[in-house]
Design a protein around this motif. Structure first.
Motif, PDB file in Angstrom:
ATOM      1  N   VAL A 193      -0.781   9.407 -45.199  1.00 56.11           N
ATOM      2  CA  VAL A 193       0.345   8.663 -44.635  1.00 56.11           C
ATOM      3  C   VAL A 193       0.206   8.542 -43.122  1.00 56.11           C
ATOM      4  CG1 VAL A 193       2.849   8.672 -44.280  1.00 56.11           C
ATOM      5  CG2 VAL A 193       1.911   9.435 -46.466  1.00 56.11           C
ATOM      6  N   ALA A 194       0.368   7.304 -42.643  1.00 60.16           N
ATOM      7  CA  ALA A 194       0.498   7.095 -41.200  1.00 60.16           C
ATOM      8  C   ALA A 194       1.970   6.862 -40.930  1.00 60.16           C
ATOM      9  CB  ALA A 194      -0.312   5.892 -40.758  1.00 60.16           C
ATOM     10  N   ARG A 207      -1.833  17.886 -42.795  1.00 61.94           N
ATOM     11  CA  ARG A 207      -3.170  17.368 -42.532  1.00 61.94           C
ATOM     12  C   ARG A 207      -3.362  15.869 -42.808  1.00 61.94           C
ATOM     13  NH1 ARG A 207      -7.942  18.180 -45.364  1.00 61.94           N
ATOM     14  NH2 ARG A 207      -6.690  18.993 -47.061  1.00 61.94           N
ATOM     15  N   GLU A 208      -2.853  15.378 -43.937  1.00 59.02           N
ATOM     16  CA  GLU A 208      -3.087  13.969 -44.277  1.00 59.02           C
ATOM     17  C   GLU A 208      -2.072  13.036 -43.627  1.00 59.02           C
ATOM     18  OE1 GLU A 208      -5.816  12.948 -45.467  1.00 59.02           O
ATOM     19  OE2 GLU A 208      -6.480  15.002 -45.770  1.00 59.02           O
ATOM     20  N   ALA A 209      -1.295  13.562 -42.686  1.00 59.86           N
ATOM     21  CA  ALA A 209      -0.338  12.706 -41.975  1.00 59.86           C
ATOM     22  C   ALA A 209      -0.865  12.397 -40.581  1.00 59.86           C
ATOM     23  CB  ALA A 209       1.008  13.411 -41.873  1.00 59.86           C
ATOM     24  N   LEU A 210      -0.803  11.111 -40.246  1.00 59.80           N
ATOM     25  CA  LEU A 210      -1.195  10.673 -38.912  1.00 59.80           C
ATOM     26  C   LEU A 210       0.063  10.116 -38.256  1.00 59.80           C
ATOM     27  CD1 LEU A 210      -3.432   9.723 -36.826  1.00 59.80           C
ATOM     28  CD2 LEU A 210      -3.439   7.564 -38.100  1.00 59.80           C
ATOM     29  N   GLY A 211       0.384  10.570 -37.067  1.00 61.80           N
ATOM     30  CA  GLY A 211       1.568  10.065 -36.379  1.00 61.80           C
ATOM     31  C   GLY A 211       1.175   9.225 -35.180  1.00 61.80           C
ATOM     32  N   LEU A 212       1.682   8.004 -35.129  1.00 65.91           N
ATOM     33  CA  LEU A 212       1.367   7.138 -33.988  1.00 65.91           C
ATOM     34  C   LEU A 212       2.656   6.518 -33.466  1.00 65.91           C
ATOM     35  CD1 LEU A 212      -1.778   5.257 -35.369  1.00 65.91           C
ATOM     36  CD2 LEU A 212      -1.756   7.117 -33.690  1.00 65.91           C
ATOM     37  N   SER A 213       2.715   6.417 -32.152  1.00 63.05           N
ATOM     38  CA  SER A 213       3.881   5.828 -31.527  1.00 63.05           C
ATOM     39  C   SER A 213       3.823   4.303 -31.668  1.00 63.05           C
ATOM     40  CB  SER A 213       3.837   6.255 -30.055  1.00 63.05           C
ATOM     41  OG  SER A 213       4.877   5.657 -29.388  1.00 63.05           O
ATOM     42  N   LEU A 214       4.914   3.703 -32.111  1.00 65.90           N
ATOM     43  CA  LEU A 214       4.968   2.240 -32.230  1.00 65.90           C
ATOM     44  C   LEU A 214       6.398   1.753 -32.070  1.00 65.90           C
ATOM     45  CD1 LEU A 214       3.789  -0.581 -33.044  1.00 65.90           C
ATOM     46  CD2 LEU A 214       4.386  -0.012 -35.401  1.00 65.90           C
ATOM     47  N   ASP A 215       6.561   0.757 -31.207  1.00 61.14           N
ATOM     48  CA  ASP A 215       7.810   0.006 -31.188  1.00 61.14           C
ATOM     49  C   ASP A 215       7.558  -1.238 -32.036  1.00 61.14           C
ATOM     50  OD1 ASP A 215       9.898  -1.720 -30.707  1.00 61.14           O
ATOM     51  OD2 ASP A 215       9.996  -1.316 -28.557  1.00 61.14           O
TER      52      ASP A 215
END
Ligand code: NAD
Length: 245
Positions: A35-36, A52-60
């Motif tokens: 999951v992102a 581990r399988e989570a990717l966090g990215l900042s997005l507006d």
């Protein structure tokens, strides 16, 4: 028993730091998916807490070039994107239309319609370019289907998202399934500030006599994204304790 077709797949969840997005990201991870989670705030921290399988990215989600580049970064990181929970959104203070400023309506439209449109369009483009199958679930609202006094602007944005959902389902079949969930009152940070008197009035309208939980919504979203729902597209799924029955 795990839901079919979620393990080994990659999903984007917008508004993933909180409420319905966070619960759905957690559920998809439990099912073995990658999951992102994308959010205007707290995405990296939340992903770190989820594992581990989570990717966090900042997005507006309202910034067009950011949507393209962040979806591209997710694809690069995981190698593919199989689905989108298009969920980032904002609420509004209850206010009659006669007292609503145009700027309030525009702010809601920008996030709840513009942002959702940009993310859905990016997912559709990615699916088309990869010749892949994909699933999209948009978070609309029961208020998008009925008259919602004092929530006119908010409900208008959700009605628009319902229209976008139906158009996308027709345009993108059979490669991409597109559905919407229509939550009623759900306990999340968005509803936490509701004054007690309003909360009581809202609860009284719900046949099941309570607010729903984010986990309950996540279960429906996970099912719609999974291979358990291969014949389901263009659908509007109320999850509201019977409020709109
Ligand atoms: P929430 O406030 O807990 O979560 C919303 C998330 O969206 C937050 O993490 C926020 O940072 C993020 N977000 C807001 N603007 C953003 C932007 N421009 N770009 C990226 N992320 C942004 O609220 P929630 O209740 O979990 O709401 C999720 C969705 O569910 C919303 O679309 C909301 O309209 C819808 N909804 C909620 C309810 C309810 O009762 N809670 C009912 C019907 C529909």
């Amino acid at each position: 028993m795990p839901l079919k077709g979620l393990a080994e797949r990659v999903f984007i969840v917008t508004g993933g730091s909180s409420g319905l997005g966070l619960a759905t990201a957690a559920r998809l991870l439990e099912e073995g998916a990658s999951v992102a989670l994308l959010d205007i705030e707290g995405a990296e921290r939340t992903a770190g807490e989820l594992g581990r399988e989570a990717l966090g990215l900042s997005l507006d989600v309202t910034v067009e070039p950011e949507v393209k580049s962040v979806f591209g970064a997710v694809r690069k990181h995981f190698g593919r994107i199989d689905g989108l929970f298009n969920n980032a959104g904002i609420g509004s203070a209850a206010r009659p239309l006669a007292e609503t400023e145009l700027a309030d309506l525009e702010r809601l439209l920008r996030v709840n319609v513009g942002g959702a449109f940009l993310c859905m369009r990016e997912m559709l483009r990615i699916a088309a370019a990869s010749n892949g199958r994909a699933a999209i679930v948009n978070t609309a609202s029961g208020t998008g289907m009925r008259g919602a006094p004092n929530l006119g602007s908010y409900s208008a944005t959700k009605a628009a998202l319902i229209a976008l959902t139906r158009a996308a389902a027709l345009e993108a079949a059979p490669a991409v399934r597109v559905n919407a969930v229509l939550p009623g009152p759900i306990d999340t940070p968005m509803t936490a500030a509701m004054p007690d008197a309003v909360r009581e009035r809202v609860t009284a309208r719900v046949p099941l006599g309570r607010f729903g939980t984010a986990t309950e919504v996540a279960a429906l979203v996970a099912w719609l994204l999974s291979d358990e729902a291969p014949y389901v597209t263009g659908g509007l799924y109320s999850i509201d304790g019977g409020e709109t029955a």
